[in-house]
Design an enzyme around this catalytic site. Structure first.
Site, mmCIF file in Angstrom:
data_model
loop_
_atom_site.group_PDB
_atom_site.id
_atom_site.type_symbol
_atom_site.label_atom_id
_atom_site.label_comp_id
_atom_site.label_asym_id
_atom_site.label_seq_id
_atom_site.Cartn_x
_atom_site.Cartn_y
_atom_site.Cartn_z
ATOM 1 N N ARG A 149 16.556 -10.427 -1.335
ATOM 2 C CA ARG A 149 16.350 -9.717 -2.531
ATOM 3 C C ARG A 149 17.671 -9.547 -3.330
ATOM 4 O O ARG A 149 18.277 -10.480 -3.795
ATOM 5 C CB ARG A 149 15.697 -8.319 -2.302
ATOM 6 C CG ARG A 149 14.395 -8.529 -1.628
ATOM 7 C CD ARG A 149 13.587 -7.356 -1.548
ATOM 8 N NE ARG A 149 14.272 -6.139 -1.320
ATOM 9 C CZ ARG A 149 14.217 -4.945 -1.424
ATOM 10 N NH1 ARG A 149 12.970 -4.685 -2.130
ATOM 11 N NH2 ARG A 149 14.750 -3.883 -1.057
ATOM 12 N N ARG A 197 11.708 -14.814 8.674
ATOM 13 C CA ARG A 197 11.215 -13.735 9.147
ATOM 14 C C ARG A 197 10.239 -13.899 10.315
ATOM 15 O O ARG A 197 10.023 -13.251 10.957
ATOM 16 C CB ARG A 197 10.215 -13.237 8.014
ATOM 17 C CG ARG A 197 10.859 -12.425 6.863
ATOM 18 C CD ARG A 197 10.265 -11.438 5.961
ATOM 19 N NE ARG A 197 8.942 -11.406 6.038
ATOM 20 C CZ ARG A 197 8.184 -11.054 4.967
ATOM 21 N NH1 ARG A 197 9.002 -11.138 3.736
ATOM 22 N NH2 ARG A 197 7.131 -11.208 4.823
ATOM 23 N N ASP A 206 0.878 -1.140 0.035
ATOM 24 C CA ASP A 206 -0.185 0.054 0.092
ATOM 25 C C ASP A 206 0.888 1.279 0.013
ATOM 26 O O ASP A 206 1.114 1.789 0.992
ATOM 27 C CB ASP A 206 -1.101 -0.012 1.054
ATOM 28 C CG ASP A 206 -1.910 -1.387 1.192
ATOM 29 O OD1 ASP A 206 -2.643 -1.363 0.208
ATOM 30 O OD2 ASP A 206 -1.578 -2.206 1.893
ATOM 31 N N ASP A 252 17.101 -8.186 5.175
ATOM 32 C CA ASP A 252 17.773 -8.251 3.887
ATOM 33 C C ASP A 252 18.984 -7.480 4.176
ATOM 34 O O ASP A 252 20.179 -7.592 3.406
ATOM 35 C CB ASP A 252 17.118 -7.682 2.515
ATOM 36 C CG ASP A 252 15.875 -8.381 2.473
ATOM 37 O OD1 ASP A 252 15.716 -9.371 2.486
ATOM 38 O OD2 ASP A 252 14.940 -7.695 1.751
ATOM 39 N N ASP A 266 13.990 0.079 2.579
ATOM 40 C CA ASP A 266 13.715 0.883 1.472
ATOM 41 C C ASP A 266 12.665 1.391 1.012
ATOM 42 O O ASP A 266 12.424 2.494 0.544
ATOM 43 C CB ASP A 266 14.835 0.695 0.552
ATOM 44 C CG ASP A 266 14.349 -0.511 -0.407
ATOM 45 O OD1 ASP A 266 13.621 -1.256 -0.086
ATOM 46 O OD2 ASP A 266 14.704 -0.846 -1.491
#
Ligand code: F6P
Length: 365
Positions: free
Chosen positions: A188, A292, A78, A144, A119
């Site tokens: 990632r 996670r 979102d 990450d 980020d």
């Protein structure tokens, strides 16, 4: 400077262990030390768009320090500046609903917004800061570890521990069956989890996005081990790793206004090619979201707590548009703009890579 009466905190992007610890630290510091109220924005920026805000009292954060996840919920879809309209149509139609998000801030009389995220979350925070001069303080998190402005993000250490434990477990079964085990970890486009868990778990081959690999080099390493009587090998591969001249493996595309690509599946390809090229039986494991989940490590609990405390201090000092981060042993602030300018990736010439090579680790090139 306007007196700060109320802070808001949101957790955005993929969750990671330590989010509850940071929420707890913010509520304690703000309320107990400075008498400032705190409210929580539910489900990341979605809560700002949909006016989903709750008051946070000391009782709400009692007992949450060791808990994984986030009591506020999160979302990595979102983006108020690129919001996918409610529709099943593909491709999604994106709209700028940032003004609607701003109204939630105004209606709730929020003086400063603390954005806990990687980020994607901090890039959105920076847009709010630039477009509306919204008083923002960033707090870096992500498994990450790919964010600049801090030596390490919280969540990374826990993920590293989980990945290392998994490699240890694969070690014994690889040895028993004389197999090659390929384990894929997250991260990632940065190889921090792969490099560090591979080093800690004694991976024979570590494949990271920063060093494109060649299959024949990987197989040569496995053959060398065979010649030395080592009939098994462990290959740790980052989800964002790719062969020289090749592409990353994409698991799916999602309606995410920040990054629609979800990586995954490189381990299956590497495992099959090793089996085809060497004749040695291979298996692969994709560790996935296990990295996670669960309770944060003590390191992450402490780091998140320090970030929470210093974020409130930074707000009181008016350091808006900046993000707290660990620099050496101290917590310092950096402009969010600088922290998100480029992703933090592994330097192939770094001491970590040199050290791994010195202990016979192959990077497949
Ligand atoms: O950024 C955290 C992370 O876990 C990455 O390592 C991974 O590529 C991605 O999020 C997975 O996203 P999702 O939870 O949407 O599958």
């Amino acid at each position: 400077m306007k007196k700060i009466r109320k802070l808001a905190i949101l957790t955005g992007g993929g969750d990671c262990p330590g989010l509850n610890a940071v929420i707890r630290a913010v509520v304690h510091t703000a309320q107990r030390q400075f008498g400032i109220k705190v409210c929580g924005i539910m489900d990341g920026y979605s809560g700002l768009i949909n006016k989903n805000v709750c008051q946070l009292e000391l009782s709400d954060v009692s007992g949450i320090l060791p808990r994984g996840g986030t009591i506020l919920g999160t979302s990595n879809r979102d983006n108020p500046f690129k919001y996918a309209a409610e529709s099943q149509s593909a491709p999604a139609e994106f709209q700028d609903v940032s003004n609607q998000a701003l109204k939630t801030i105004e209606y709730n009389e929020i003086d400063v917004l603390l954005t806990v995220g990687g980020d994607g979350t901090q890039s959105i925070a920076q847009k709010f800061f630039e477009k509306y001069q919204l008083p923002i303080i960033g707090i870096p998190k992500t498994i990450d570890n790919d964010l600049n402005g801090t030596d390490v993000t919280f969540g990374f250490d826990t993920a590293l521990n989980i990945a290392t434990t998994a490699i240890d477990k694969l070690h014994s079964t690889a040895e028993a069956h004389h197999r090659v085990m390929v384990i894929e970890v997250m991260g990632r486009y940065a190889g921090w989890i792969a490099l560090q868990s591979g080093m800690a778990g004694g991976g024979d081959v570590i494949l990271i996005p920063e060093i494109p690999f060649k299959m024949d080099k990987i197989c040569a390493k496995i053959h060398d081990r065979q010649k030395m009587g080592k009939r098994f090998s462990l290959v740790v591969v980052a989800e964002g790793a790719r062969a020289e001249g090749g592409q990353v493996v994409v698991a799916r595309q999602v309606q995410d206004g920040s990054d629609s690509i979800r990586l995954g599946g490189i381990a299956a390809q590497v495992g099959k090619q090793i089996e085809d090229m060497t004749g040695i039986e291979s298996r692969f494991t994709i560790l996935g979201h296990v990295q996670r989940g669960g309770s944060p490590s003590p390191f992450d609990r402490i780091l998140a707590t320090r970030f929470g405390y210093h974020a409130v201090e930074a707000a009181l000092k008016g350091k808006f548009g900046s993000m707290v981060g660990l620099r050496g042993t101290e917590i310092k602030t950096t402009l969010i703009r600088d922290a998100i300018a480029v992703p933090r990736r592994i330097d192939p010439e770094s001491d970590l890579v040199k050290t791994a090579k010195a202990v016979s680790t192959s990077f497949g090139f």
